[in-house]
Every structure is written in C-alpha cells, then in structure tokens.
Design an enzyme around this catalytic site. Structure first.
Site, PDB file in Angstrom:
ATOM      1  N   ASP A  70       0.756  -1.070   0.090  1.00  0.00           N
ATOM      2  CA  ASP A  70       0.000  -0.090   0.028  1.00  0.00           C
ATOM      3  C   ASP A  70       0.847   1.256   0.013  1.00  0.00           C
ATOM      4  O   ASP A  70       0.965   1.999   1.004  1.00  0.00           O
ATOM      5  CB  ASP A  70      -0.847   0.043   1.230  1.00  0.00           C
ATOM      6  N   ARG A 220      -5.400  -2.417  14.017  1.00  0.00           N
ATOM      7  CA  ARG A 220      -5.390  -2.558  15.293  1.00  0.00           C
ATOM      8  C   ARG A 220      -6.119  -3.641  16.004  1.00  0.00           C
ATOM      9  O   ARG A 220      -5.578  -4.180  17.061  1.00  0.00           O
ATOM     10  CB  ARG A 220      -5.788  -1.248  15.958  1.00  0.00           C
TER      11      ARG A 220
HETATM   12  O1  C5P Z   1      -8.153   1.234  11.876  1.00  0.00           O
HETATM   13  P1  C5P Z   1      -7.336  -0.086  11.522  1.00  0.00           P
HETATM   14  O2  C5P Z   1      -5.980  -0.084  12.421  1.00  0.00           O
HETATM   15  O3  C5P Z   1      -8.213  -1.308  11.322  1.00  0.00           O
HETATM   16  O4  C5P Z   1      -6.502   0.358  10.267  1.00  0.00           O
HETATM   17  C1  C5P Z   1      -6.011  -0.717   9.309  1.00  0.00           C
HETATM   18  C2  C5P Z   1      -5.271  -0.048   8.177  1.00  0.00           C
HETATM   19  O5  C5P Z   1      -6.304   0.297   7.410  1.00  0.00           O
HETATM   20  C3  C5P Z   1      -4.528   1.126   8.613  1.00  0.00           C
HETATM   21  O6  C5P Z   1      -3.032   0.722   7.649  1.00  0.00           O
HETATM   22  C4  C5P Z   1      -5.038   2.421   8.062  1.00  0.00           C
HETATM   23  O7  C5P Z   1      -3.884   3.019   7.095  1.00  0.00           O
HETATM   24  C5  C5P Z   1      -6.136   1.699   6.963  1.00  0.00           C
HETATM   25  N1  C5P Z   1      -7.243   2.762   7.105  1.00  0.00           N
HETATM   26  C6  C5P Z   1      -7.689   3.313   6.048  1.00  0.00           C
HETATM   27  N2  C5P Z   1      -8.817   4.247   6.095  1.00  0.00           N
HETATM   28  C7  C5P Z   1      -9.482   4.317   7.134  1.00  0.00           C
HETATM   29  C8  C5P Z   1      -8.977   3.641   8.269  1.00  0.00           C
HETATM   30  C9  C5P Z   1      -8.073   2.653   8.388  1.00  0.00           C
HETATM   31  O8  C5P Z   1      -7.115   3.377   4.844  1.00  0.00           O
HETATM   32  N3  C5P Z   1     -10.512   5.032   7.375  1.00  0.00           N
END
Ligand code: C5P
Length: 245
Positions: A70, A220
């Site tokens: 990514d 997370r």
């Molecule tokens: O929130 P979480 O830790 O699950 O995020 C996982 C991935 O998704 C992260 O690498 C973050 O950059 C991406 N993400 C995103 N857009 C969001 C939330 C998270 O691209 N609204």
C-alpha cells in the site's frame, strides 16, 4: 503454501488482510508468525516499507502469505508504470495507486501490471478517508465526496485496473457502479461492541461484506489483541456471516 489469488473465489478466512502497521520488520514478523495460517494476506504500508524495503515483502512471501503493498503510487505515467512492474517483480499480490494521478497514469499502471510474470491486482485509492468535503474543496474538487469517489472509481475501471480501496460507507454504491468483477477492498471495519479506535463511522465486517466488499483490511483489532489469531478468526467468522446475509 502459496497465497490465494485475489481475483479467485475467496474463503471467509482469505478475506482478511492484516495491516502490519509496525515500525520494524522484526515486530511485523512476530505478528505474522503469531497469526500462522489464520491470516493469508498482510498489508505493508509506507512506514514499514520505507524502513525495511523489499526485504519486508520477501520475508512475508517466504512464510507463504500474500502481500498487499500500500504505497499509493501517484506520479507521471512512465514512472508509475515502472513502479508497478517493480512491485510485481517483488511478488506482491495487490498494490495501490492514486486515482487522482489521472487516466493516463492509471492506464500506464495497467500496462505495468500486464507485463508482470504474476500480475498483481492493482487497486485505485479514490478519495482518502481523511479528507472531508471542505478539504476536497480546498484542493479544487467541487463535486460531492460521494460523486468524487464514484467518478474516480469509474476512471480506474475504464483504465483496466482491478478495483478500488473504499471506506465501508461507499461499498454499496461502488458495487452498484462497478459491477461484480471489480475488487473492493475495505479498511475501517470493527466487530460490534469492540473499540472503534479513531473511526467515527466504523462498519462491521458482516455489513461491509454483505454490501459487496471482497477483502477487509484490519489493523489494530488484530495487532493489539491479546490473542491475535483468535481476533483474526473472529473477523473471518464475521465475514462468513456477511456472505450468508
Ligand atoms: O483502523 P485499523 O487499525 O484497522 O486500520 C487498518 C489499516 O487501514 C491502516 O493501515 C490504515 O492506514 C487503513 N485505514 C484506511 N482508512 C481508514 C481506516 C484505516 O485506509 N478509514
């Protein structure tokens, strides 16, 4: 073990991509190993790639998992085409480019992909979820946010890319617009009842999959769990429920 084909039929457990949002490869590989076969894809983003480089991809591939790179390429067409070809040569399964790079850049990225021995799925990022209507206006975009997402996705489809990355809020509209062939990859999902972290409008995996998402990016909730493999399995079970809905 070889990673699944993102364009092939995907079992529920193959629909979870764990984001390796960790600063160093040693920590990332500890998480990969703790997850074992419960997760088949790992997302490497700018933080880990900038620090560790292609070695991060190689080490994950060596463990039999697939890589979602990514790095959101956005450059002149010739440069973006060569970057996609380089990522393909590394053996990544999926990668991202910015739809705002324009039609010529997206077409060049499709050519870069097509020249690969094992072509990765190339996904367009439409509008960053951190941007709201005011932020879009400030960079000169006067469409509504949803129209901009759909127009960017359409540009990517016409260029021959494989799909898009989209927030759970946009999945249903995008599936309607892009048809069933496009890959839709969705971050920002949370199991009901758990922490929402910084997501104002997180959606459940069940809902995202039922709306038409193919793959879910989870960071997370897996990374920070006491038992990451159990957390990953819970997301896969929720994806299975979404498929039955
Ligand atoms: O929130 P979480 O830790 O699950 O995020 C996982 C991935 O998704 C992260 O690498 C973050 O950059 C991406 N993400 C995103 N857009 C969001 C939330 C998270 O691209 N609204």
């Amino acid at each position: 073990m070889t990673p699944p084909d993102p364009r092939g039929p995907l079992a529920p457990a193959e629909r979870i991509i764990c984001a390796l949002d960790l600063p160093a490869l040693a920590e990332a590989l500890r998480l990969v190993e703790a997850l074992g076969s419960s997760v088949r894809w790992f997302k490497i983003g700018m933080e880990l790639f900038t620090r560790e480089g292609p070695r991060a991809v190689e080490e994950i591939r060596r463990r039999g998992a697939g890589v979602f790179l990514d790095l959101k390429y956005h450059d002149i067409p010739a440069t973006a085409e060569r970057a996609v070809a380089s990522a393909g040569a590394l053996g990544v399964s999926l990668l991202t480019v910015h739809a705002l790079g324009g039609a010529a850049m997206l077409e060049a990225c499709a050519r870069g992909r097509d020249g690969c021995l094992a072509p990765p799925a190339v996904l367009a990022v439409t509008v960053l979820t951190s941007l709201d209507q005011a932020a879009l206006a400030a960079v000169g975009v006067t469409r509504t946010l949803e129209d901009q997402v759909l127009a960017s996705a359409e540009l990517a489809r016409r260029a021959g890319l494989d799909g898009v990355v989209a927030s759970p809020r946009e999945v249903a509209a995008l599936r309607g617009r892009l048809g069933k062939e496009a890959l839709i990859v969705t971050p920002g999902v949370r199991l009901g009842g758990g922490s929402q972290d910084d997501h104002a409008r997180a959606e459940t995996p069940q809902r995202a999959i039922a709306d038409g998402a193919d793959l879910l990016v989870v960071g997370r909730p897996i990374r920070d769990a006491a038992d990451p493999a159990a957390a990953a399995r819970a997301f896969a079970e929720a994806a299975a429920q979404g498929l039955r809905a």
